[in-house]
Design a protein around this motif. Sequence first.
Motif, PDB file in Angstrom:
ATOM      1  N   ALA A  80      12.728  -6.177  -3.196  1.00  5.66           N
ATOM      2  CA  ALA A  80      14.098  -6.002  -2.923  1.00  5.66           C
ATOM      3  C   ALA A  80      14.196  -5.910  -1.415  1.00  5.66           C
ATOM      4  N   ILE A  81      13.146  -4.941  -1.006  1.00 10.54           N
ATOM      5  CA  ILE A  81      12.994  -4.774   0.630  1.00 10.54           C
ATOM      6  C   ILE A  81      12.824  -6.216   1.339  1.00 10.54           C
ATOM      7  N   LEU A  82      12.280  -6.995   0.756  1.00  9.66           N
ATOM      8  CA  LEU A  82      12.135  -8.340   1.342  1.00  9.66           C
ATOM      9  C   LEU A  82      13.229  -9.105   1.439  1.00  9.66           C
ATOM     10  N   MET A  83      14.175  -9.136   0.393  1.00 10.48           N
ATOM     11  CA  MET A  83      15.365  -9.727   0.219  1.00 10.48           C
ATOM     12  C   MET A  83      16.521  -9.105   1.416  1.00 10.48           C
ATOM     13  N   LEU A  84      16.408  -7.678   1.469  1.00  9.28           N
ATOM     14  CA  LEU A  84      17.203  -7.137   2.219  1.00  9.28           C
ATOM     15  C   LEU A  84      16.888  -7.618   3.915  1.00  9.28           C
ATOM     16  N   GLU A 111       0.954  -1.088  -0.050  1.00  6.39           N
ATOM     17  CA  GLU A 111      -0.100  -0.101   0.032  1.00  6.39           C
ATOM     18  C   GLU A 111       1.114   1.211  -0.091  1.00  6.39           C
ATOM     19  N   LEU A 112       1.948   1.294   0.760  1.00  5.71           N
ATOM     20  CA  LEU A 112       2.674   2.407   0.915  1.00  5.71           C
ATOM     21  C   LEU A 112       3.708   2.607  -0.280  1.00  5.71           C
ATOM     22  N   LEU A 113       3.900   1.430  -0.992  1.00  5.81           N
ATOM     23  CA  LEU A 113       4.881   1.523  -1.895  1.00  5.81           C
ATOM     24  C   LEU A 113       4.018   2.015  -3.416  1.00  5.81           C
ATOM     25  N   GLU A 154       4.717   3.632  -8.148  1.00  5.60           N
ATOM     26  CA  GLU A 154       3.939   2.955  -9.404  1.00  5.60           C
ATOM     27  C   GLU A 154       4.407   1.590 -10.098  1.00  5.60           C
ATOM     28  N   ASP A 155       5.173   1.951 -11.367  1.00  5.75           N
ATOM     29  CA  ASP A 155       5.696   0.903 -11.948  1.00  5.75           C
ATOM     30  C   ASP A 155       6.704  -0.037 -11.223  1.00  5.75           C
ATOM     31  N   TYR A 156       7.297   0.510 -10.427  1.00  7.03           N
ATOM     32  CA  TYR A 156       8.580   0.056  -9.741  1.00  7.03           C
ATOM     33  C   TYR A 156       8.185  -0.693  -8.392  1.00  7.03           C
ATOM     34  N   GLU A 157       6.913  -0.595  -8.076  1.00  8.33           N
ATOM     35  CA  GLU A 157       6.453  -1.041  -6.825  1.00  8.33           C
ATOM     36  C   GLU A 157       6.754  -2.498  -6.343  1.00  8.33           C
TER      37      GLU A 157
END
Lengths: 332, 257
Positions: free
Chosen positions: A285-289, A270-272, A276-279
């Motif tokens: 990437a956040i999950l991986m980090l 929701e926050l991402l 838009e397209d890169y959501e």
Amino acid sequence: MKRLRGLFLLTLLVVILPLLFPDNYYVTVVAVSAALHAILAVGLNLLMGYAGLISLGHAAFFGIGAYTSGIVTTRFGLDPWSAMAAGMLLTGTIAFVMARPILRLKGHYLAMATLGLGIIVQIVLVQTEELTGGPDGLGGIPPLSLFGWEVDSDLRWYMLMSAVMLLVVWLALNIIDSRSGRALRALHGSEVAAEMMGIDTTVTKTGVFVVAALSASLAGSLFAHQQAFISPDSFNFFFSIELVTMVVLGGMASTFGAVFGAFVLTFLPELLVIFEDYEVMIFGAILMLMMIFLPQGLFVGLRDLLRRLLQQQRAPAPAPVVPAGEDKHDAA
Amino acid sequence: MTLLEVQGLTKSFGGVTAIADLGFDVPEGQVYSVIGPNGAGKTTLFNMLSGIYHPDEGSIHFQGREIIGLQPHKMAAMGLSRTFQNLQMFFNMSVLDNVMVGCHLRTGSGLFSAALRLPGVVREEREARRLAREALSFCDLERFVDQRADALPYGVLKRLEIARALAVGPKLLLMDEPAAGLNDTETAEMQRLIRCICERGITVLLVEHNMGLVMRVSDRILVLDYGTRLAEGTPLEIQNDRRVIEAYLGGEVQYAV
């Protein structure tokens, strides 16, 4: 009571949020689905985090609950609460029957079998069109009401869903902190030793599988009444994976970790949206980090970090330097 | 009185016979040791006695009842408990919780009463905690109560396994190499612990490679070689048995008893 401190904190948070932000979209809409996900994740965590049994088909039980509620109320005119009970009865029975053959398997094989279960249920939902409405979905599911209190607004759904989530968290905490909970964790630690301690591992596995399925069915029924319309897509393989991700991300074998994971994975997309397209890419990437830097899970990792910081603050004077583990070896 | 009676026990894996037509009696209230070179079939024997393997032939009577075919948890309920050669701790749990798992059979609440935390459950928890602490203090482990099992050194874990097995409330305790990997001090402690267990009226069946320990602690000894019985008797008889010295020890050996 120390045991339930976390639950009190969570309750406080749930009560305060709508008071601070009464008409906020994130509270009345996103938090409701986060609470729903938390119910699912807490149940799945008993199975995965505590008993160490993976399930890649948990959405199936969610779907069976939802569709039983939907079908029984729209086609047979039963009241929603009886429908919910019927859903749990059916889901519990299916889980009980499936548990014995499925839970004999371990590791990857168990993952495959549960995956299969999820796909079969998905196909049944799509194919039995006369009953489920097939791929077009099933609409007109009546709303819930509790002793004349109609659950018809977003805020009321927030209250109901949060209350059920707190109840499920309480039940899960009680289970973990008991003879049965220890049996689950023992099963994860060493199955052969658990057996030698007198634990009937078959019964224990079946029990936790049924409990996890029941909580998913409960969530499914709530979902059906909240949405008023359901379609097979909500219960597919990807949703099962999302649930597993919530449990792992929050921190395995931690009930609040599962709740936390559910909230993070519901709020993050929701926050991402602003990207838009890169959501989806940023989300991945956040999950991986997170998994790289907090492998024990977000909740568990942050909690331990916080504890360390608090300890440092309480004792600012540097403690005498003792090589790690030295006192331990002395004691041995 | 005979607590455990083994007759004609045979087990093979593929073409290899691990145990062949083995028979022996374990008298109640004693420390009974099984020794033999690596691969003599000691662990296979233990796994059959605790229901993990099923023998091809033979019978095992525990307190006069045939136990072959029973699942391990049923055997535990009859009063048979064990420790493992390679530690089988619940590393994901605290020391106290590990031993509380051992109290599983001495408590009885189910999943649903636990979920609702009925008053009986709370009482039972207290009782389980008391039993577990008792077993821990018996093994001199009180100071580790709240630590996680995976944070403990090896010697402590060895004793923790014993505490957990004792929490089951066994009549017969199978110990698989309790002194393996321990230093001399720890081995001496282990010896004391084994005798203390026996004095509590618990029969001990011991597999161990440390000959000094076996000779000091045992009432009777069974010597295995290639899965068969080579000799059986008191430590003194075994030490003077010519076949044992030749076949197993390969010459004359003086024990430091």
